[in-house]
Write a protein that holds these residues in place. Structure first.
Motif, PDB file in Angstrom:
ATOM      1  N   CYS A 141      27.755  10.857  97.678  1.00 57.72           N
ATOM      2  CA  CYS A 141      27.063  10.117  98.725  1.00 57.72           C
ATOM      3  C   CYS A 141      25.567  10.428  98.708  1.00 57.72           C
ATOM      4  O   CYS A 141      25.159  11.558  98.470  1.00 57.72           O
ATOM      5  N   ALA A 150      23.673   9.405 101.440  1.00 56.61           N
ATOM      6  CA  ALA A 150      23.197   9.191 102.822  1.00 56.61           C
ATOM      7  C   ALA A 150      22.696  10.478 103.474  1.00 56.61           C
ATOM      8  O   ALA A 150      21.908  10.438 104.415  1.00 56.61           O
ATOM      9  N   ASP A 151      23.194  11.626 103.002  1.00 53.43           N
ATOM     10  CA  ASP A 151      22.699  12.929 103.495  1.00 53.43           C
ATOM     11  C   ASP A 151      22.773  13.102 105.015  1.00 53.43           C
ATOM     12  O   ASP A 151      21.820  13.605 105.627  1.00 53.43           O
ATOM     13  N   CYS A 152      23.863  12.688 105.624  1.00 52.04           N
ATOM     14  CA  CYS A 152      24.001  12.880 107.082  1.00 52.04           C
ATOM     15  C   CYS A 152      24.042  14.379 107.378  1.00 52.04           C
ATOM     16  O   CYS A 152      24.774  15.128 106.712  1.00 52.04           O
ATOM     17  N   PHE A 206      25.327  16.037 109.675  1.00 49.77           N
ATOM     18  CA  PHE A 206      26.553  16.574 110.285  1.00 49.77           C
ATOM     19  C   PHE A 206      27.738  16.537 109.321  1.00 49.77           C
ATOM     20  O   PHE A 206      28.868  16.795 109.720  1.00 49.77           O
ATOM     21  N   CYS A 207      27.504  16.209 108.055  1.00 47.19           N
ATOM     22  CA  CYS A 207      28.623  15.978 107.144  1.00 47.19           C
ATOM     23  C   CYS A 207      28.821  17.144 106.189  1.00 47.19           C
ATOM     24  O   CYS A 207      27.893  17.545 105.473  1.00 47.19           O
ATOM     25  N   PHE A 247      31.456  16.943 104.057  1.00 53.80           N
ATOM     26  CA  PHE A 247      32.387  16.376 103.085  1.00 53.80           C
ATOM     27  C   PHE A 247      31.698  15.913 101.805  1.00 53.80           C
ATOM     28  O   PHE A 247      32.229  16.063 100.711  1.00 53.80           O
ATOM     29  N   TYR A 248      30.491  15.422 101.912  1.00 53.08           N
ATOM     30  CA  TYR A 248      29.901  14.723 100.764  1.00 53.08           C
ATOM     31  C   TYR A 248      29.308  15.694  99.729  1.00 53.08           C
ATOM     32  O   TYR A 248      29.010  16.855 100.019  1.00 53.08           O
ATOM     33  N   GLY A 299      32.064   7.987 100.439  1.00 50.52           N
ATOM     34  CA  GLY A 299      30.616   8.161 100.514  1.00 50.52           C
ATOM     35  C   GLY A 299      29.878   6.941  99.990  1.00 50.52           C
ATOM     36  O   GLY A 299      30.489   6.016  99.444  1.00 50.52           O
ATOM     37  N   HIS A 300      28.557   6.961 100.151  1.00 50.05           N
ATOM     38  CA  HIS A 300      27.718   5.884  99.620  1.00 50.05           C
ATOM     39  C   HIS A 300      27.406   6.254  98.168  1.00 50.05           C
ATOM     40  O   HIS A 300      26.411   6.927  97.891  1.00 50.05           O
ATOM     41  N   LYS A 314      21.433   5.947 107.098  1.00 52.38           N
ATOM     42  CA  LYS A 314      22.607   5.098 107.328  1.00 52.38           C
ATOM     43  C   LYS A 314      22.245   3.903 108.199  1.00 52.38           C
ATOM     44  O   LYS A 314      21.184   3.887 108.823  1.00 52.38           O
TER      45      LYS A 314
HETATM   46  S1  SF4 Z   1      30.113  10.721 103.421  1.00 57.92           S
HETATM   47 FE1  SF4 Z   1      29.657   9.484 105.276  1.00 57.92          FE
HETATM   48  S2  SF4 Z   1      29.194  10.974 106.882  1.00 57.92           S
HETATM   49 FE2  SF4 Z   1      29.062  12.067 104.891  1.00 57.92          FE
HETATM   50  S3  SF4 Z   1      26.892  11.950 104.264  1.00 57.92           S
HETATM   51 FE3  SF4 Z   1      27.927  10.184 103.365  1.00 57.92          FE
HETATM   52  S4  SF4 Z   1      27.699   8.501 104.857  1.00 57.92           S
HETATM   53 FE4  SF4 Z   1      27.207  10.426 105.909  1.00 57.92          FE
END
Ligand code: SF4
Length: 372
Positions: A55, A57-59, A61-62, A64-65, A101-102, A180
């Motif tokens: 991904c 997007a680098d959120c 709070f995530c 997972f990515y 993910g993106h 995002k």
């Molecule tokens: S997997 Fe989803 S929540 Fe995690 S960084 Fe990427 S877009 Fe954000």
């Protein structure tokens, strides 16, 4: 735009901030009973399949990515996804939730082929691709969000999950997920999906540093969108799980905040039929109490859950435990489909369940048409 000085806004905010906990719960329970007068609490068996963790997007709070080229990045093959679906079906799953993910390396045709592959070889309801993913596909593949949804729908996508909603206030999104889809865009994509005949759920992840007023704005924006389209079937909220994320160290909100949040959501969102208790993040006991604070659905027995568990917080339960917790809270468990129609009522027949649901103002057929 939501007017924060309107009498309604102030009334909701005062309730959320100041109403005694049990009074707030009782008001929410009243709304819930008006919508769902029987004693049925539904749940679904499904599997969450995260097709890629790569991904860009680098959120914040995530947990997972993984960034592109990271050793732990993956993309599941169609065969692996098919195998996961077969395993889930054997355990009674009636839908898959497919999100990822993106990932900048996957071509659009891959997603369309995946939909077709699933429908042809492992047919099941596909609940997939949150508005953030749709927005990513739209910009990456230089086409409109409407075209993205149309093509995915034609290939087999059945409904869209409410992921990536977080808090629908731009200032908050700019702080934690600035790459995002923004708040307006997220809602626009949901409304586009609704207009194309697709049902969606809607979510809120709170505890990101927003104010209570920001949460009220989020809920009122959802309520307004629902008044325009009627396409939201269910609302789900959960608190930030900050472990192993850039936001590690952010104070976690408590169970009382969760219960107050679900209660005010039930009161504001009286035009969204279903509210799910998030026991995966809050635990089964708080999930039970949430059934008296506006929730009528116990969410899903998730056969696989990667995103919350990556952040270290996950509660697990067997089907038997889930049902027992629903019973112990004073309700009758009923296994449902994605559209909230009943597959199996623990006590009595399917016809009985449809009658019970029908008493809430939704006949079995209407429920299938109106909810997801
Ligand atoms: S997997 Fe989803 S929540 Fe995690 S960084 Fe990427 S877009 Fe954000």
């Amino acid at each position: 735009m939501i007017d924060r000085h309107s009498p309604k806004f102030r009334e909701y905010l005062e309730l959320y901030e100041g109403a005694p906990l049990l009074e707030l719960g009782s008001m929410a329970d009243h709304v819930r009973r008006a919508l769902h007068p029987g004693d049925v609490v539904t749940y679904i068996v499904d599997r969450n399949i995260n097709y890629t963790n790569v991904c860009v997007a680098d959120c914040k709070f995530c947990a997972f990515y993984r960034r592109p080229k990271h050793d732990e990045g993956y993309v599941l093959s169609f065969e692996e996804i098919g195998q996961k679906i077969d395993e889930a079906k054997e355990l009674g799953a009636v839908q898959i939730l497919i999100q990822g993910g993106h990932n900048p390396y996957i071509p659009f045709e891959w997603y369309l082929d995946l939909m077709r592959y699933i429908k042809q070889h492992h047919p099941i309801h596909i609940h997939g691709f949150s508005p953030s993913e749709v927005d990513f596909f739209s910009s990456r593949f230089r086409t409109s969000a409407e075209d993205v949804i149309r093509q995915l729908q034609a290939a087999g996508l059945d409904s869209i999950p409410g992921g990536g909603g977080e808090i629908l206030v731009q200032e908050i999104r700019d702080r934690v997920a600035r790459k995002k889809a923004g708040a307006d865009r997220w809602l626009e994509i949901m409304e586009t999906a609704h207009r194309l005949g697709m049902k969606t759920s809607v979510s809120m992840m709170y505890g990101l540093g927003e104010t209570l007023a920001d949460r009220i704005e989020h809920l009122m924006r959802v309520r307004e969108a629902q008044a325009r389209t009627g396409g939201f079937t269910a609302f789900i909220a959960w608190p930030l799980q900050p472990e192993h994320t850039e936001m590690e160290g952010t104070p976690k909100t408590d169970a009382v905040t969760y219960l107050r949040t679900m209660a005010i959501a039930r009161i504001i969102l009286d035009n969204v039929p279903n509210l799910q208790a998030s026991w995966v993040t809050m635990g089964l006991k708080i999930g039970q109490i949430a059934l008296r604070f506006g929730c009528n659905d116990f969410g899903s027995l998730m056969i696989e859950e990667n995103v919350v568990s990556a952040a270290g917080t996950t509660h697990r339960a067997s089907l038997g435990e889930m049902r027992r917790h629903i019973r112990d809270a004073g309700f009758t468990p009923a296994r449902r489909r994605q559209d909230y129609s009943i597959i199996e009522l623990e006590r009595g027949s399917v016809e009985g369940a449809v009658r019970t649901v029908g008493a809430a103002g939704f006949s079995g057929a209407e429920a299938a048409a109106r909810t997801a």
